[in-house]
Motif scaffolding. Sequence first.
Motif, PDB file in Angstrom:
ATOM      1  N   ARG A 131      29.265 108.202  19.665  1.00 28.10           N
ATOM      2  CA  ARG A 131      29.280 109.176  18.573  1.00 28.10           C
ATOM      3  C   ARG A 131      30.179 108.630  17.476  1.00 28.10           C
ATOM      4  NH1 ARG A 131      28.526 114.878  18.714  1.00 28.10           N
ATOM      5  NH2 ARG A 131      30.649 115.329  18.091  1.00 28.10           N
ATOM      6  N   ARG A 132      29.799 108.839  16.235  1.00 27.74           N
ATOM      7  CA  ARG A 132      30.619 108.366  15.121  1.00 27.74           C
ATOM      8  C   ARG A 132      30.432 109.281  13.920  1.00 27.74           C
ATOM      9  NH1 ARG A 132      27.784 105.116  11.781  1.00 27.74           N
ATOM     10  NH2 ARG A 132      29.617 103.902  11.302  1.00 27.74           N
ATOM     11  N   VAL A 134      29.842 110.232  10.160  1.00 28.79           N
ATOM     12  CA  VAL A 134      29.147 109.599   9.037  1.00 28.79           C
ATOM     13  C   VAL A 134      29.294 110.510   7.812  1.00 28.79           C
ATOM     14  CG1 VAL A 134      27.523 108.271  10.438  1.00 28.79           C
ATOM     15  CG2 VAL A 134      26.962 110.621   9.830  1.00 28.79           C
ATOM     16  N   PHE A 135      28.833 110.036   6.663  1.00 26.38           N
ATOM     17  CA  PHE A 135      28.925 110.826   5.432  1.00 26.38           C
ATOM     18  C   PHE A 135      30.345 111.337   5.206  1.00 26.38           C
ATOM     19  CE2 PHE A 135      24.401 110.999   6.290  1.00 26.38           C
ATOM     20  CZ  PHE A 135      23.851 110.843   5.029  1.00 26.38           C
ATOM     21  N   GLY A 137      32.673 112.078   7.173  1.00 24.20           N
ATOM     22  CA  GLY A 137      33.090 113.138   8.087  1.00 24.20           C
ATOM     23  C   GLY A 137      32.267 114.417   7.930  1.00 24.20           C
ATOM     24  N   ALA A 139      29.175 114.746   8.748  1.00 26.81           N
ATOM     25  CA  ALA A 139      28.214 114.825   9.847  1.00 26.81           C
ATOM     26  C   ALA A 139      28.645 113.841  10.934  1.00 26.81           C
ATOM     27  CB  ALA A 139      26.809 114.491   9.354  1.00 26.81           C
ATOM     28  N   THR A 140      28.042 114.011  12.121  1.00 22.44           N
ATOM     29  CA  THR A 140      28.327 113.092  13.222  1.00 22.44           C
ATOM     30  C   THR A 140      27.007 112.607  13.776  1.00 22.44           C
ATOM     31  OG1 THR A 140      30.209 114.467  13.784  1.00 22.44           O
ATOM     32  CG2 THR A 140      29.565 112.839  15.404  1.00 22.44           C
ATOM     33  N   GLU A 141      26.900 111.298  14.009  1.00 20.98           N
ATOM     34  CA  GLU A 141      25.673 110.815  14.623  1.00 20.98           C
ATOM     35  C   GLU A 141      25.947 110.329  16.044  1.00 20.98           C
ATOM     36  OE1 GLU A 141      24.013 107.610  12.277  1.00 20.98           O
ATOM     37  OE2 GLU A 141      25.426 106.145  13.073  1.00 20.98           O
ATOM     38  N   THR A 142      24.927 110.527  16.892  1.00 23.37           N
ATOM     39  CA  THR A 142      24.969 109.972  18.234  1.00 23.37           C
ATOM     40  C   THR A 142      23.891 108.907  18.276  1.00 23.37           C
ATOM     41  OG1 THR A 142      25.613 112.109  19.113  1.00 23.37           O
ATOM     42  CG2 THR A 142      24.812 110.494  20.699  1.00 23.37           C
ATOM     43  N   ILE A 143      24.270 107.679  18.630  1.00 25.52           N
ATOM     44  CA  ILE A 143      23.276 106.609  18.707  1.00 25.52           C
ATOM     45  C   ILE A 143      23.396 105.880  20.042  1.00 25.52           C
ATOM     46  CG2 ILE A 143      23.006 106.270  16.213  1.00 25.52           C
ATOM     47  CD1 ILE A 143      24.975 104.073  16.244  1.00 25.52           C
ATOM     48  N   ARG A 144      22.254 105.360  20.488  1.00 28.16           N
ATOM     49  CA  ARG A 144      22.253 104.550  21.715  1.00 28.16           C
ATOM     50  C   ARG A 144      22.203 103.085  21.321  1.00 28.16           C
ATOM     51  NH1 ARG A 144      18.030 107.816  23.487  1.00 28.16           N
ATOM     52  NH2 ARG A 144      16.603 106.054  23.326  1.00 28.16           N
TER      53      ARG A 144
END
Lengths: 326, 259
Positions: A131-132, A134-135, A137, A139-144
Amino acid sequence: MTPNALVVGELHDGHLAASTLEVIGVARALAGGAVAGLVLGAGAKAAASEFGRFGVPEAYALDDPHLDAAPAGARAAPVAATAREVGASLLLTASTTAGRDLLGRLAVAWDAAVATGVTEATAFEGGVRVRRPVFGGRATETIRLEGSRVAIATRPHAFAAVAESPVPCVVHEVPAPVLSEAYTAPQRTGVAVTARGAGPSLTDASIVVSGGRGVRAPENFRLVEELAASLGAAVGASRAVTDAGWRPTSFQVGQTGRAVSPQLYIAVGISGAIQHIVGMVSSRVIVAINSDASAPIFRVADYGIVGDLFQIVPALTAEVRRVRGA
Amino acid sequence: MEIVVCVKPVPDAETRLRATSDGTRLDPEGVKFVLAGYDESAVEQALLLKESIAGSRVHVVAFGPAPRTEEVLRATIALGADQATWVDSGADAGAEPVRAARAIAGAIASAPHDLVLCGKQANDDESGLVPAALGELLRVPEFSCVVDLRWDSATSRFRFQRPIETGVESWSAPAPLVVGLQQAWNDPRTAKLPAILKSRKAAIGKVAAASASSESRVVAERFELPPPRTGAKLIEYKTPEDAAQQLVRILREEAKVFP
Ligand SMILES: Cc1cc2nc3c(=O)[nH]c(=O)nc-3n(C[C@H](O)[C@H](O)[C@H](O)COP(=O)(O)OP(=O)(O)OC[C@H]3O[C@@H](n4cnc5c(N)ncnc54)[C@H](O)[C@@H]3O)c2cc1C
Ligand SMILES: Nc1ncnc2c1ncn2[C@@H]1O[C@H](COP(=O)(O)O)[C@@H](O)[C@H]1O
């Protein structure tokens, strides 16, 4: 996916940096197998054995002072070679300027799936889920990150430092890379250590107190500095302050300054322009002190005091000193 | 000097962000896309260098889908760029930074480039990966967080500074160079209306993105918005001392940010 992990550490005054201790903790939580450490640059050999204090039994050192004054790209090949040697499927470092440069390089040189600014990470069969923010702070994105080589850079302060658990540590030396002319031609012609007060540096600090145009004159900035000192905080500033020359640009927080994400950010006499907000909005708790109740800073702050900073800030400094018994 | 500037279309700072219905990514529907903030500075810096070095050209490159990528490129032509190349990402939104770097490198490797200017990070993903990945792909040194970028014609080297965590570094380096720019000499200029009108007809080169050859993958899984910040809890107080006591108590007991 082979489960070994390699931590690429950074040095601070000849020792493993605070952010590296956080990275070691993440590595030990994620790696199914062994964790090894790597440090590069002047003093790397002495510092590498410190990995043992934090439960890492094997470390690599590329003790070459030339690397400190070489472009970041000079580190990519030896780091990728060490990752191959330890059979790492996961590489971790801190999401600092150097860490992000390294990861961009390793995405190619080590052909890895990479992510910077990571605030949460869990392993799964076939990769790592992160999780990181973005924008700025917003929003937060979860990526694999999938594949047999994954590299992540963890955001400073997002993870707890690993506790000490000393083990004997074997240190291997990594041969210095032979650099092509492209990487030997750039010259570092100077280093000015950041002008700052006695406190911690802006990007390392867990508390930041920043002043804006509301302080009105350079000599009044000491109110902000005294509050920061009482809290053991770093001092920051808005661009109005650095543009006016009240404080050096190294103090500037925001789009064209530094991005900070401390546990606590106190904005004093700062209106909250979008270019300032993007540099501090991911702080955990935000406090604003401003005489104008409609200042946009109150929209991103968690707590606010509408009032005259010349009265509020000294009272706050006195109260902090009182409760801390100082 | 041949200056390449990499620009990414990102949602305008005022845009209300929303996730797609499956919750995996940003919903681009109704979003206004603009030049990323640091990329505006990169374009400005490129134009300033062009104005100060005779015989220079500015070539702007963007990787992304229609129509936003073309629109952003037109905006840079209105500002004064000489050439624009759109690297079409197809249906892929073009957001994954390393894929973007591979596509851009493919498009510019054989074009002249003494200086490749990027923003230090894109306002959306904030990964800061593209400049370093581009440097590795082009086999050129790269420097991030650059300010005060100058060309010294006497020595034929760039001179610049980098404010990083530990202090400010000064560097000199010959071309070619990849730079992740933190700040231009000036705040970015705005385009004049005649130039904007003219840019609508400007030719934009379009190339297909080279297909990726890597076995590693980055898969978007979730895009979450924090509960909207409701605004600060304002402390009601009688005296400054009262305000100070309340705030310190809250910070210690409620927010637990210091002992
Ligand atoms: C390309 C670009 C990049 C930029 N980058 C940055 C950046 O990195 N960082 C940055 O900070 N800005 C940046 N800016 C500038 C930004 O837009 C604002 O101009 C700046 O942040 C304003 O600083 P300020 O809040 O200190 O001043 P102001 O906006 O003037 O606000 C001063 C505040 O102090 C309050 N005040 C006044 N007197 C008192 C008092 N006695 N007690 C309490 N409060 C008081 C006022 O109510 C007001 O809200 C950038 C701008 C551009 C165009
Ligand atoms: N899709 C893209 N097209 C063109 N340039 C890009 C793209 N993505 C990133 N960049 C450039 O790389 C910089 C850093 O982006 P990032 O690594 O995504 O934070 C941006 O400021 C741009 O200059």
